[in-house]
Motif scaffolding. Structure first.
Motif, mmCIF file in Angstrom:
data_model
loop_
_atom_site.group_PDB
_atom_site.id
_atom_site.type_symbol
_atom_site.label_atom_id
_atom_site.label_comp_id
_atom_site.label_asym_id
_atom_site.label_seq_id
_atom_site.Cartn_x
_atom_site.Cartn_y
_atom_site.Cartn_z
ATOM 1 N N GLU A 69 8.828 9.029 93.018
ATOM 2 C CA GLU A 69 7.421 9.213 93.451
ATOM 3 C C GLU A 69 6.680 9.172 92.046
ATOM 4 O O GLU A 69 6.954 9.928 91.097
ATOM 5 C CB GLU A 69 7.149 10.410 94.118
ATOM 6 C CG GLU A 69 5.781 10.646 94.766
ATOM 7 C CD GLU A 69 5.021 9.500 95.556
ATOM 8 O OE1 GLU A 69 4.016 8.968 95.060
ATOM 9 O OE2 GLU A 69 5.723 9.306 96.292
ATOM 10 N N THR A 70 5.446 8.494 92.196
ATOM 11 C CA THR A 70 4.741 8.456 90.777
ATOM 12 C C THR A 70 3.521 8.835 90.891
ATOM 13 O O THR A 70 2.387 9.103 90.091
ATOM 14 C CB THR A 70 4.471 6.887 90.182
ATOM 15 O OG1 THR A 70 4.017 6.186 91.321
ATOM 16 C CG2 THR A 70 5.929 6.493 89.837
ATOM 17 N N GLU A 71 2.942 9.307 92.345
ATOM 18 C CA GLU A 71 1.668 9.610 92.591
ATOM 19 C C GLU A 71 1.485 11.332 92.328
ATOM 20 O O GLU A 71 0.082 11.434 91.872
ATOM 21 C CB GLU A 71 1.248 9.481 94.043
ATOM 22 C CG GLU A 71 -0.042 9.351 94.720
ATOM 23 C CD GLU A 71 -0.450 9.354 96.093
ATOM 24 O OE1 GLU A 71 -1.487 9.291 96.697
ATOM 25 O OE2 GLU A 71 0.743 9.183 96.711
ATOM 26 N N ARG A 75 -0.691 16.659 94.373
ATOM 27 C CA ARG A 75 -1.752 15.665 93.370
ATOM 28 C C ARG A 75 -3.012 16.365 93.090
ATOM 29 O O ARG A 75 -3.517 17.275 93.931
ATOM 30 C CB ARG A 75 -2.064 14.423 94.375
ATOM 31 C CG ARG A 75 -1.221 13.617 95.317
ATOM 32 C CD ARG A 75 -1.489 12.633 95.851
ATOM 33 N NE ARG A 75 -2.198 13.183 97.048
ATOM 34 C CZ ARG A 75 -2.660 12.453 98.005
ATOM 35 N NH1 ARG A 75 -2.454 11.082 98.071
ATOM 36 N NH2 ARG A 75 -3.155 12.892 99.098
ATOM 37 N N TYR A 77 6.469 7.793 100.781
ATOM 38 C CA TYR A 77 6.312 6.703 101.894
ATOM 39 C C TYR A 77 7.623 6.715 102.724
ATOM 40 O O TYR A 77 8.691 6.723 102.307
ATOM 41 C CB TYR A 77 6.359 5.430 101.026
ATOM 42 C CG TYR A 77 6.343 4.027 101.845
ATOM 43 C CD1 TYR A 77 5.375 3.721 102.701
ATOM 44 C CD2 TYR A 77 7.487 3.330 102.016
ATOM 45 C CE1 TYR A 77 5.666 2.575 103.368
ATOM 46 C CE2 TYR A 77 7.662 2.391 102.809
ATOM 47 C CZ TYR A 77 6.731 1.857 103.537
ATOM 48 O OH TYR A 77 6.711 0.898 104.191
ATOM 49 N N SER A 94 -1.152 -4.040 100.397
ATOM 50 C CA SER A 94 -1.897 -3.346 99.593
ATOM 51 C C SER A 94 -0.915 -2.841 98.329
ATOM 52 O O SER A 94 0.312 -3.082 98.369
ATOM 53 C CB SER A 94 -2.098 -1.960 100.431
ATOM 54 O OG SER A 94 -1.068 -1.571 101.066
ATOM 55 N N ASP A 95 -1.195 -2.203 97.434
ATOM 56 C CA ASP A 95 -0.695 -2.020 96.136
ATOM 57 C C ASP A 95 0.513 -1.045 96.465
ATOM 58 O O ASP A 95 1.277 -1.201 95.545
ATOM 59 C CB ASP A 95 -1.732 -1.220 95.082
ATOM 60 C CG ASP A 95 -2.761 -2.368 94.548
ATOM 61 O OD1 ASP A 95 -2.588 -3.275 95.049
ATOM 62 O OD2 ASP A 95 -3.943 -1.517 94.122
ATOM 63 N N ASN A 96 0.268 -0.155 97.291
ATOM 64 C CA ASN A 96 1.629 0.739 97.717
ATOM 65 C C ASN A 96 2.859 0.131 98.083
ATOM 66 O O ASN A 96 3.924 0.574 98.137
ATOM 67 C CB ASN A 96 1.284 1.867 98.447
ATOM 68 C CG ASN A 96 0.477 1.435 99.758
ATOM 69 O OD1 ASN A 96 -0.337 0.709 100.183
ATOM 70 N ND2 ASN A 96 1.097 2.101 100.774
ATOM 71 N N TYR A 97 2.808 -1.127 98.346
ATOM 72 C CA TYR A 97 4.086 -1.807 98.893
ATOM 73 C C TYR A 97 4.315 -2.570 97.573
ATOM 74 O O TYR A 97 5.656 -3.466 97.837
ATOM 75 C CB TYR A 97 3.407 -2.991 99.835
ATOM 76 C CG TYR A 97 3.185 -2.301 101.361
ATOM 77 C CD1 TYR A 97 4.661 -1.898 102.194
ATOM 78 C CD2 TYR A 97 2.104 -1.962 101.670
ATOM 79 C CE1 TYR A 97 4.425 -1.334 103.220
ATOM 80 C CE2 TYR A 97 2.035 -1.352 102.964
ATOM 81 C CZ TYR A 97 3.032 -1.164 103.635
ATOM 82 O OH TYR A 97 2.607 -0.393 104.822
ATOM 83 N N PHE A 114 6.565 -2.308 93.928
ATOM 84 C CA PHE A 114 7.192 -1.491 93.225
ATOM 85 C C PHE A 114 7.834 -2.305 91.884
ATOM 86 O O PHE A 114 7.841 -3.316 91.901
ATOM 87 C CB PHE A 114 8.652 -1.227 94.041
ATOM 88 C CG PHE A 114 7.906 -0.465 95.203
ATOM 89 C CD1 PHE A 114 7.331 1.028 95.508
ATOM 90 C CD2 PHE A 114 8.091 -1.211 96.368
ATOM 91 C CE1 PHE A 114 7.226 1.470 96.898
ATOM 92 C CE2 PHE A 114 7.724 -0.787 97.722
ATOM 93 C CZ PHE A 114 7.366 0.612 97.802
ATOM 94 N N TYR A 134 12.299 0.788 89.969
ATOM 95 C CA TYR A 134 12.219 1.312 91.305
ATOM 96 C C TYR A 134 13.546 0.814 92.079
ATOM 97 O O TYR A 134 14.190 1.585 92.884
ATOM 98 C CB TYR A 134 10.958 1.142 92.044
ATOM 99 C CG TYR A 134 10.823 1.640 93.543
ATOM 100 C CD1 TYR A 134 10.606 2.868 93.832
ATOM 101 C CD2 TYR A 134 11.644 0.805 94.749
ATOM 102 C CE1 TYR A 134 10.498 3.228 95.255
ATOM 103 C CE2 TYR A 134 11.491 1.086 95.849
ATOM 104 C CZ TYR A 134 11.104 2.372 96.212
ATOM 105 O OH TYR A 134 11.274 2.795 97.518
#
Length: 341
Positions: free
Chosen positions: A37-39, A61, A75, A199-202, A204, A208
């Protein structure tokens, strides 16, 4: 009252012990997945009473331009877990868990929390009456406890035809064993996400994928569809606690009309049977209905549905409302938390 324990990633052995001693957990709860996780900062909240416990992994966060924080889940399908069956967790432990999570949130200035829940394990039961649990859509799974021929009978007729056609046209499925195969899959996956405007969150990093596939906490397999030694498609599957999850997948553009992913899913099902698993969980789509093309694709393999729920919790309503007002967000939207919409 027993206080809640805060387990951080640096306490790797403790985190792993709690997860592996739980009754219903998946790879989403493991240290190896949370460390990717990077968020924000992953932590594991653990509430104990006598020999029983409830554990909840969350990602803390910072809320931009404020002194407050919020939290979310990794996710996938996370949520609370326990070392005893969910329907046997005592009210005393549940009350303690709810009260101490709220206290921790207030002490840490966490305004709200969002978590995706696990549709198969139904862990929403440990959050009843604590914030909101919302049914979002349905997910699809293949019941691997059924006889193999009955499993295949539940396939859509066109899927059976296309899988047979792929085999006749010399498509086959192998498990990736080399870094070169992994690298090629990463490229195929990234190209696929660009092609579908994901979207950006898909997206890696290469690190990763390698960390995911070579971790020590859960089993991960990369299955590749090949034709004439050319990799045409690939998908990552995980195996944890009798459940195989369909995680990330991609197909080369020039082979998309051949739909080699259907052959990969069929071979994954057969592998799941060999491993004596209960389910191959394909997940859902965007909307969880027949109008959703991804959901419709997955529904062509099984008629078994699970209800996917999410959890929304506001620990400080006044601060939450102020943040929404400051960010000037439309309060009629369904996004949560609204100030991040």
């Amino acid at each position: 009252m027993n206080s809640i324990r805060i387990i951080k990633l640096s306490e790797s052995q403790e985190w792993s012990n709690i997860i592996t001693n739980s009754v219903n957990y998946d790879f989403y709860h493991t240290l190896a997945y949370n460390v990717l996780e990077t968020e924000g900062e992953p932590i594991l909240l653990v509430q104990s009473l006598d020999d029983a416990y409830i554990a909840l992994p969350i990602i803390i966060r910072d809320i931009p331009e404020s002194d407050f924080k919020d939290c979310t889940s990794v996710y996938g399908y996370a949520g609370p877990i326990s070392n005893i069956a969910f329907d046997q967790v005592s009210k005393a432990l549940l009350d303690m868990f709810h009260n101490n999570v709220l206290s921790f949130f207030k002490q840490t200035k966490i305004v709200s929390c969002f978590s995706r829940l696990h549709p198969i394990f139904e862990n929403h039961k440990m959050l009843d009456g604590f914030g909101k649990t919302i049914s979002l859509n349905n997910t699809i799974a293949i019941d691997l406890n059924l006889p193999i021929d009955i499993q295949r009978q539940k396939y859509r007729k066109s899927n059976k035809y296309e899988i047979n056609k792929l085999k006749k046209n010399n498509f086959l499925v192998i498990e990736a064993t080399t870094n070169e195969e992994i690298d090629e899959f990463i490229e195929i996956y990234s190209d696929t996400m660009k092609r579908v405007n994901a979207s950006d969150n898909y997206f890696f990093t290469k690190d990763y994928f390698y960390s995911f596939l070579k971790n020590d906490s859960f089993e991960a397999k990369l299955l590749l569809a090949k034709k004439d030694d050319i990799i045409t498609a690939g998908a990552i599957f995980t195996v944890t606690n009798k459940v195989m999850q369909y995680h990330l997948a991609g197909t080369k553009a020039e082979f998309s009309k051949d739909t080699p992913m259907k052959l990969i899913l069929d071979e994954a099902r057969l592998l799941g049977n060999t491993l004596d698993l209960d389910y191959l969980h394909l997940g859902g789509g965007v909307g969880g209905s027949d109008a959703d093309s991804l959901y419709k694709f997955k529904a062509g393999f099984s008629d078994l549905n699970f209800n996917y729920k999410i959890w929304q919790f506001i620990s400080d309503q006044e601060v939450y409302d102020n943040l929404v007002e400051i960010k000037n967000k439309d309060t009629s939207g369904g996004f949560f938390p609204l100030y991040r919409a």
